[in-house]
Design a protein around this motif. Structure first.
Motif, PDB file in Angstrom:
ATOM      1  N   UNK A   5       0.839  -1.209   0.000  1.00 52.20           N
ATOM      2  CA  UNK A   5       0.000   0.000   0.000  1.00 52.20           C
ATOM      3  C   UNK A   5       0.868   1.250   0.000  1.00 52.20           C
ATOM      4  N   UNK A   6       1.933   1.249   0.810  1.00 51.29           N
ATOM      5  CA  UNK A   6       2.820   2.407   0.881  1.00 51.29           C
ATOM      6  C   UNK A   6       3.502   2.663  -0.454  1.00 51.29           C
ATOM      7  N   UNK A  26      -1.591   6.653  -6.371  1.00 51.37           N
ATOM      8  CA  UNK A  26      -2.965   6.956  -6.007  1.00 51.37           C
ATOM      9  C   UNK A  26      -3.108   8.439  -5.671  1.00 51.37           C
ATOM     10  N   UNK A  27      -2.114   8.993  -4.977  1.00 53.45           N
ATOM     11  CA  UNK A  27      -2.159  10.411  -4.621  1.00 53.45           C
ATOM     12  C   UNK A  27      -2.103  11.292  -5.862  1.00 53.45           C
ATOM     13  N   UNK A  28      -1.275  10.904  -6.836  1.00 53.53           N
ATOM     14  CA  UNK A  28      -1.197  11.684  -8.071  1.00 53.53           C
ATOM     15  C   UNK A  28      -2.522  11.694  -8.798  1.00 53.53           C
ATOM     16  N   UNK A  29      -3.188  10.554  -8.846  1.00 59.76           N
ATOM     17  CA  UNK A  29      -4.496  10.475  -9.498  1.00 59.76           C
ATOM     18  C   UNK A  29      -5.501  11.371  -8.796  1.00 59.76           C
ATOM     19  N   UNK A  30      -5.469  11.356  -7.454  1.00 59.95           N
ATOM     20  CA  UNK A  30      -6.406  12.188  -6.709  1.00 59.95           C
ATOM     21  C   UNK A  30      -6.095  13.672  -6.869  1.00 59.95           C
ATOM     22  N   UNK A  31      -4.796  14.031  -6.783  1.00 60.49           N
ATOM     23  CA  UNK A  31      -4.412  15.431  -6.864  1.00 60.49           C
ATOM     24  C   UNK A  31      -4.671  16.020  -8.241  1.00 60.49           C
ATOM     25  N   UNK A  32      -4.613  15.176  -9.275  1.00 62.97           N
ATOM     26  CA  UNK A  32      -4.856  15.676 -10.629  1.00 62.97           C
ATOM     27  C   UNK A  32      -6.274  16.204 -10.796  1.00 62.97           C
ATOM     28  N   UNK A  33      -7.193  15.712  -9.976  1.00 64.97           N
ATOM     29  CA  UNK A  33      -8.574  16.187 -10.059  1.00 64.97           C
ATOM     30  C   UNK A  33      -9.006  17.002  -8.870  1.00 64.97           C
ATOM     31  N   UNK A  56       2.982  13.779  -4.122  1.00 63.88           N
ATOM     32  CA  UNK A  56       3.219  15.004  -4.865  1.00 63.88           C
ATOM     33  C   UNK A  56       2.903  14.802  -6.343  1.00 63.88           C
ATOM     34  N   UNK A  57       2.811  15.920  -7.056  1.00 63.44           N
ATOM     35  CA  UNK A  57       2.680  15.883  -8.511  1.00 63.44           C
ATOM     36  C   UNK A  57       3.919  16.453  -9.190  1.00 63.44           C
ATOM     37  N   UNK A  58       4.800  17.083  -8.419  1.00 64.01           N
ATOM     38  CA  UNK A  58       6.023  17.677  -8.970  1.00 64.01           C
ATOM     39  C   UNK A  58       7.157  17.488  -7.981  1.00 64.01           C
ATOM     40  N   UNK A  59       8.255  16.874  -8.436  1.00 63.82           N
ATOM     41  CA  UNK A  59       9.379  16.639  -7.546  1.00 63.82           C
ATOM     42  C   UNK A  59      10.076  17.951  -7.200  1.00 63.82           C
TER      43      UNK A  59
END
Length: 255
Positions: free
Chosen positions: A143-144, A150-157, A177-180
């Motif tokens: 999961x980790x 999963x976070x990227x998918x959520x943050x994109x929307x 995060x979406x950007x390093x």
């Protein structure tokens, strides 16, 4: 008084685990040597984009964190107290601070604010607190490891506000995060906690089912790997200043 009573008890070390950590140290040294050659303009390589280098970095960090989890499983099984745990933890946390200071002096625009030692310091506490999860550690690790995707998918929307919050320095150490960030080393809690959890789970399995594997003696010809593994923190702090110092001196002499 019995002489044996005057000496504090020392938990046995496993040479094979130290040697595995030593392999990670050697691999890291070769990687950093190549990085330093590029940094000093002697051998141009793109360490940020070239898959050959980026994948090596992933594998080196994975081996480091797996060994950290494996070592923590052994310490936990041997009854390591919280006091002893935190003595070692303070050494790692202090070393992380030194890395941040040193990297700021060399790379002020991209200094290390949450690198591998920072990540290990945070993750060790979590792994210690969850050491009783047993086989659930395998699932927790999975999961980790998957959580950043999963976070990227959520943050994109979720909108720019949420993405900006998670990408900011206050929270980007989580890894969702979406950007390093622009930094010389970045090892966030997720997905890397999953690798350390798997190291803990593997160590517990080995001690239950294959304890003889941990007791395998390392050949004398490879004993230096075990020695490096036992002094991994000191080696980690010293190897880069030495490498850069030697290479810089050679460049100066050859001019």
């Amino acid at each position: 008084m019995n002489p044996t009573e005057a000496r504090p008890f020392r938990s046995p070390r496993y040479d094979v685990v130290d040697a595995l950590r030593g392999v990670a140290m050697v691999w890291m040294t070769i990687f950093h040597f190549c990085f330093d050659l590029s940094h000093l303009g002697l051998w141009r390589q793109n360490f940020l984009v070239d898959p050959f280098w980026t994948q090596q970095r992933v594998m080196i960090v994975s081996l480091f964190l797996f060994c950290a989890g494996l070592g923590q499983s052994i310490a936990w099984a041997q009854g390591q107290t919280w006091a002893r745990f935190f003595r070692r933890w303070l050494q790692i946390a202090g070393a992380a601070v030194l890395v941040s200071i040193g990297s700021y002096l060399m790379f002020p625009q991209s200094y290390i604010h949450f690198g591998v030692l920072h990540g290990i310091a945070v993750m060790l506490v979590i792994v210690r607190l969850t050491s009783g999860w047993g086989n659930w550690l395998w699932l927790a690790g999975l999961v980790a490891i998957l959580s950043p995707w999963a976070a990227q998918m959520w943050l994109s929307g979720a909108g720019e506000n949420w993405a900006g919050l998670m990408n900011g320095r206050a929270l980007n150490w989580l890894g969702w995060i979406t950007q390093k960030p622009i930094t010389e080393d970045y090892v966030p809690v997720f997905p890397w906690l999953g690798v350390m959890w798997w190291g803990m789970a593997a160590g517990q399995w080995l001690q239950r089912r294959r304890s003889d594997w941990l007791s395998v003696k390392v050949p004398k010809s490879a004993g230096w790997l075990s020695l490096m593994g036992r002094w991994s923190l000191s080696y980690y702090l010293l190897h880069q200043p030495i490498l850069l110092g030697v290479l810089s001196a050679l460049i100066w002499v050859m001019k």
